[in-house]
Scaffold this motif. Structure first.
Motif, PDB file in Angstrom:
ATOM      1  N   THR A  24      44.713  41.233  33.792  1.00 22.03           N
ATOM      2  CA  THR A  24      43.920  40.533  34.795  1.00 22.03           C
ATOM      3  C   THR A  24      42.874  39.650  34.149  1.00 22.03           C
ATOM      4  O   THR A  24      42.696  38.485  34.520  1.00 22.03           O
ATOM      5  CB  THR A  24      43.242  41.532  35.747  1.00 22.03           C
ATOM      6  N   ASP A  25      42.194  40.177  33.139  1.00 17.51           N
ATOM      7  CA  ASP A  25      41.168  39.396  32.445  1.00 17.51           C
ATOM      8  C   ASP A  25      41.748  38.138  31.807  1.00 17.51           C
ATOM      9  O   ASP A  25      41.098  37.100  31.751  1.00 17.51           O
ATOM     10  CB  ASP A  25      40.482  40.238  31.346  1.00 17.51           C
ATOM     11  N   LEU A  72      42.519  38.886  43.000  1.00 18.63           N
ATOM     12  CA  LEU A  72      41.356  39.264  42.206  1.00 18.63           C
ATOM     13  C   LEU A  72      40.456  38.082  41.904  1.00 18.63           C
ATOM     14  O   LEU A  72      39.257  38.243  41.727  1.00 18.63           O
ATOM     15  CB  LEU A  72      41.811  39.930  40.908  1.00 18.63           C
ATOM     16  N   LYS A 108      46.308  49.018  30.314  1.00 18.83           N
ATOM     17  CA  LYS A 108      46.029  47.630  29.947  1.00 18.83           C
ATOM     18  C   LYS A 108      46.085  46.669  31.135  1.00 18.83           C
ATOM     19  O   LYS A 108      46.027  45.452  30.948  1.00 18.83           O
ATOM     20  CB  LYS A 108      47.021  47.141  28.884  1.00 18.83           C
ATOM     21  N   ASP A 109      46.168  47.186  32.367  1.00 18.12           N
ATOM     22  CA  ASP A 109      46.248  46.295  33.516  1.00 18.12           C
ATOM     23  C   ASP A 109      44.993  45.427  33.641  1.00 18.12           C
ATOM     24  O   ASP A 109      45.072  44.253  33.995  1.00 18.12           O
ATOM     25  CB  ASP A 109      46.516  47.056  34.815  1.00 18.12           C
ATOM     26  N   GLY A 110      43.841  45.965  33.292  1.00 14.84           N
ATOM     27  CA  GLY A 110      42.609  45.168  33.313  1.00 14.84           C
ATOM     28  C   GLY A 110      42.645  44.028  32.320  1.00 14.84           C
ATOM     29  O   GLY A 110      42.166  42.925  32.592  1.00 14.84           O
ATOM     30  N   THR A 138      41.699  35.355  34.316  1.00 11.36           N
ATOM     31  CA  THR A 138      40.434  34.996  34.984  1.00 11.36           C
ATOM     32  C   THR A 138      39.509  34.211  34.120  1.00 11.36           C
ATOM     33  O   THR A 138      39.537  33.975  33.028  1.00 11.36           O
ATOM     34  CB  THR A 138      39.699  36.230  35.494  1.00 11.36           C
TER      35      THR A 138
END
Length: 173
Positions: A169-170, A139, A164-166, A173
């Protein structure tokens, strides 16, 4: 239902990549895991460098690959028995066919005797049935032109709560 978010971060490969340091992008990485027989990891590394490195290097020159490498784990879970990993990173899915074409060209350039010798050397160095591959969509792929050696391949598993997978990832990042 809980989703397991698995991702690979190929970090600190700046000298192999031409992307600008501040730019983030998605990538595709092929990761091949193996378990080598006791005392045979260096044999497999040497064979890979001798037999396959020219193909990977050519794929980097022609733009198919952004980076490639060989790694061994520093630590792993008790159920992870792999101790050798080969990886190649591409800028997007359109490059995956180029990696496959590279393998096909490399194999076609060898005699049946050379292929048999390579297969035997591989079998002598690895535990039968231990090979497995991942293809992961990275990603975020960031590089720095001043990144110092050594370079690392990080493979991590993080369980995200439903929906809550986003957020996981956030966080990275």
């Amino acid at each position: 239902m809980r989703r397991v978010l698995a991702f690979a971060v190929l970090a600190v490969v700046a000298s192999l990549v031409t992307a600008p340091a501040a730019e983030a992008q998605e990538t595709v990485s092929w990761i091949a895991f193996e378990k080598t027989k006791p005392g045979k990891s260096r044999d497999l590394i040497g064979m890979t460098l001798k037999e396959d490195a020219p193909m990977y290097d050519e794929l980097m020159k022609n733009g198919t690959l952004m980076a490639w490498g060989i790694a061994i784990p520093i630590h792993h879970r008790p159920d992870d028995d792999w101790n050798y990993v080969l990886w190649a990173t591409m800028s997007d899915w359109s490059k995956v066919g180029g990696l496959q074409a590279g393998f096909e060209k490399s194999f076609a350039s060898r005699t049946p005797e050379q292929m048999a010798a390579m297969q035997q050397a591989f079998m002598d160095a690895t535990v039968a049935g231990s090979h497995h591959d991942w293809v992961v969509n990275g990603l975020v792929y960031r590089v720095s032109p001043t990144a110092p050696a050594p370079r690392y391949l990080y493979v991590g598993f993080h369980q995200a709560l439903p929906g809550k997978d986003g957020a996981v990832t956030d966080f990275y990042t």
